[in-house]
Design a protein around this motif. Sequence first.
Motif, PDB file in Angstrom:
ATOM      1  N   LEU A 185       0.830  -1.206   0.000  1.00 42.31           N
ATOM      2  CA  LEU A 185       0.000   0.000   0.000  1.00 42.31           C
ATOM      3  C   LEU A 185       0.862   1.253   0.000  1.00 42.31           C
ATOM      4  CD1 LEU A 185      -2.901   1.070   0.174  1.00 42.31           C
ATOM      5  CD2 LEU A 185      -2.676   1.033   2.651  1.00 42.31           C
ATOM      6  N   THR A 186       1.941   1.239   0.750  1.00 42.69           N
ATOM      7  CA  THR A 186       2.846   2.381   0.775  1.00 42.69           C
ATOM      8  C   THR A 186       3.488   2.599  -0.593  1.00 42.69           C
ATOM      9  OG1 THR A 186       3.320   1.936   3.092  1.00 42.69           O
ATOM     10  CG2 THR A 186       4.864   3.341   1.946  1.00 42.69           C
ATOM     11  N   SER A 187       3.887   1.508  -1.224  1.00 39.79           N
ATOM     12  CA  SER A 187       4.472   1.626  -2.566  1.00 39.79           C
ATOM     13  C   SER A 187       3.454   2.181  -3.550  1.00 39.79           C
ATOM     14  CB  SER A 187       4.964   0.264  -3.042  1.00 39.79           C
ATOM     15  OG  SER A 187       5.955  -0.231  -2.199  1.00 39.79           O
ATOM     16  N   LEU A 188       2.221   1.710  -3.460  1.00 40.89           N
ATOM     17  CA  LEU A 188       1.175   2.198  -4.343  1.00 40.89           C
ATOM     18  C   LEU A 188       0.899   3.673  -4.109  1.00 40.89           C
ATOM     19  CD1 LEU A 188      -1.028   1.467  -6.444  1.00 40.89           C
ATOM     20  CD2 LEU A 188      -2.543   1.021  -4.504  1.00 40.89           C
ATOM     21  N   PHE A 189       0.830   4.067  -2.852  1.00 39.71           N
ATOM     22  CA  PHE A 189       0.586   5.470  -2.521  1.00 39.71           C
ATOM     23  C   PHE A 189       1.716   6.346  -3.042  1.00 39.71           C
ATOM     24  CE2 PHE A 189       1.130   9.097   0.337  1.00 39.71           C
ATOM     25  CZ  PHE A 189      -0.099   9.700   0.209  1.00 39.71           C
ATOM     26  N   THR A 190       2.943   5.887  -2.857  1.00 37.98           N
ATOM     27  CA  THR A 190       4.094   6.655  -3.330  1.00 37.98           C
ATOM     28  C   THR A 190       4.085   6.768  -4.838  1.00 37.98           C
ATOM     29  OG1 THR A 190       5.367   5.891  -1.443  1.00 37.98           O
ATOM     30  CG2 THR A 190       6.612   6.771  -3.281  1.00 37.98           C
ATOM     31  N   ALA A 191       3.727   5.689  -5.506  1.00 44.54           N
ATOM     32  CA  ALA A 191       3.726   5.708  -6.970  1.00 44.54           C
ATOM     33  C   ALA A 191       2.634   6.610  -7.530  1.00 44.54           C
ATOM     34  CB  ALA A 191       3.564   4.285  -7.505  1.00 44.54           C
ATOM     35  N   THR A 192       1.436   6.574  -6.925  1.00 42.76           N
ATOM     36  CA  THR A 192       0.324   7.337  -7.493  1.00 42.76           C
ATOM     37  C   THR A 192       0.260   8.772  -6.992  1.00 42.76           C
ATOM     38  OG1 THR A 192      -1.086   6.375  -5.776  1.00 42.76           O
ATOM     39  CG2 THR A 192      -1.175   5.396  -7.969  1.00 42.76           C
ATOM     40  N   LEU A 193       0.471   8.985  -5.710  1.00 43.59           N
ATOM     41  CA  LEU A 193       0.291  10.330  -5.172  1.00 43.59           C
ATOM     42  C   LEU A 193       1.598  11.005  -4.809  1.00 43.59           C
ATOM     43  CD1 LEU A 193      -2.797   9.765  -2.874  1.00 43.59           C
ATOM     44  CD2 LEU A 193      -2.762  10.701  -5.159  1.00 43.59           C
ATOM     45  N   GLY A 194       2.675  10.251  -4.718  1.00 46.37           N
ATOM     46  CA  GLY A 194       3.939  10.828  -4.293  1.00 46.37           C
ATOM     47  C   GLY A 194       4.467  11.853  -5.273  1.00 46.37           C
ATOM     48  N   GLY A 195       4.469  11.531  -6.559  1.00 43.16           N
ATOM     49  CA  GLY A 195       4.966  12.465  -7.577  1.00 43.16           C
ATOM     50  C   GLY A 195       4.176  13.758  -7.610  1.00 43.16           C
ATOM     51  N   PRO A 196       2.850  13.690  -7.730  1.00 45.27           N
ATOM     52  CA  PRO A 196       2.071  14.936  -7.736  1.00 45.27           C
ATOM     53  C   PRO A 196       2.199  15.735  -6.443  1.00 45.27           C
ATOM     54  CG  PRO A 196       0.753  13.144  -8.626  1.00 45.27           C
ATOM     55  CD  PRO A 196       2.019  12.548  -8.119  1.00 45.27           C
ATOM     56  N   LEU A 197       2.306  15.056  -5.306  1.00 45.41           N
ATOM     57  CA  LEU A 197       2.465  15.793  -4.051  1.00 45.41           C
ATOM     58  C   LEU A 197       3.801  16.513  -3.997  1.00 45.41           C
ATOM     59  CD1 LEU A 197       0.973  13.395  -1.345  1.00 45.41           C
ATOM     60  CD2 LEU A 197       0.060  15.565  -2.113  1.00 45.41           C
ATOM     61  N   VAL A 198       4.845  15.877  -4.506  1.00 49.56           N
ATOM     62  CA  VAL A 198       6.154  16.531  -4.538  1.00 49.56           C
ATOM     63  C   VAL A 198       6.087  17.739  -5.461  1.00 49.56           C
ATOM     64  CG1 VAL A 198       8.548  16.237  -5.297  1.00 49.56           C
ATOM     65  CG2 VAL A 198       7.459  14.475  -3.919  1.00 49.56           C
ATOM     66  N   LYS A 199       5.406  17.591  -6.598  1.00 51.74           N
ATOM     67  CA  LYS A 199       5.284  18.716  -7.530  1.00 51.74           C
ATOM     68  C   LYS A 199       4.482  19.853  -6.906  1.00 51.74           C
ATOM     69  CE  LYS A 199       5.760  15.924 -11.672  1.00 51.74           C
ATOM     70  NZ  LYS A 199       5.099  15.355 -12.838  1.00 51.74           N
ATOM     71  N   ALA A 200       3.406  19.506  -6.201  1.00 55.90           N
ATOM     72  CA  ALA A 200       2.592  20.535  -5.549  1.00 55.90           C
ATOM     73  C   ALA A 200       3.392  21.231  -4.453  1.00 55.90           C
ATOM     74  CB  ALA A 200       1.328  19.913  -4.961  1.00 55.90           C
ATOM     75  N   ALA A 201       4.179  20.484  -3.709  1.00 55.63           N
ATOM     76  CA  ALA A 201       5.005  21.091  -2.670  1.00 55.63           C
ATOM     77  C   ALA A 201       6.047  22.008  -3.279  1.00 55.63           C
ATOM     78  CB  ALA A 201       5.673  20.001  -1.827  1.00 55.63           C
ATOM     79  N   ALA A 202       6.655  21.579  -4.382  1.00 56.57           N
ATOM     80  CA  ALA A 202       7.649  22.423  -5.053  1.00 56.57           C
ATOM     81  C   ALA A 202       7.006  23.690  -5.586  1.00 56.57           C
ATOM     82  CB  ALA A 202       8.325  21.641  -6.187  1.00 56.57           C
ATOM     83  N   LEU A 203       5.788  23.566  -6.146  1.00 59.39           N
ATOM     84  CA  LEU A 203       5.081  24.732  -6.657  1.00 59.39           C
ATOM     85  C   LEU A 203       4.756  25.701  -5.527  1.00 59.39           C
ATOM     86  CD1 LEU A 203       3.637  26.132  -9.058  1.00 59.39           C
ATOM     87  CD2 LEU A 203       1.567  24.944  -8.314  1.00 59.39           C
ATOM     88  N   SER A 204       4.240  25.193  -4.419  1.00 58.17           N
ATOM     89  CA  SER A 204       3.900  26.085  -3.305  1.00 58.17           C
ATOM     90  C   SER A 204       5.153  26.732  -2.734  1.00 58.17           C
ATOM     91  CB  SER A 204       3.151  25.316  -2.210  1.00 58.17           C
ATOM     92  OG  SER A 204       4.006  24.370  -1.600  1.00 58.17           O
TER      93      SER A 204
END
Length: 135
Positions: free
Chosen positions: A85-104
């Motif tokens: 589940l952690t791997s799945l979460f990282t794969a699906t939401l990890g990239g967009p969350l990192v991008k959103a954090a970088a944008l903010s």
Amino acid sequence: MSPGQIAALVAAGAFVLLVILLAIPLIKLGRTLDEATIAIRKAHQNSDPIFSGANTTITHVNAQLERVDGITANARAVTGNVSALTSLFTATLGGPLVKAAALSYGVSKAIRARRKASEAPGKHLRRRTARGGKR
């Protein structure tokens, strides 16, 4: 009585005394062996309940160990599921969350830079003039 007969009589008496003195420890040793035999017999009679109790205890311990093995297997399965589940979460939401954090982070840094520039207008104007802009 001749002196040889007296010497033989004294030697016979000494021999009897020696046999009596040696018989006493042998009799005590015999009693000790009898007591040891009785103690061994009693220990043998009392060992059956101890062994049956030990067998019962070992049976209960084995049953508990089987339960612990089941719990351990379930915990291993849960750990694998959480890892997946952690791997799945990282794969699906990890990239967009990192991008959103970088944008903010970038937006907040840009806002801070604009605020600093608006607080010190002289510096901002000098930069423009240094580049060849209007004053």
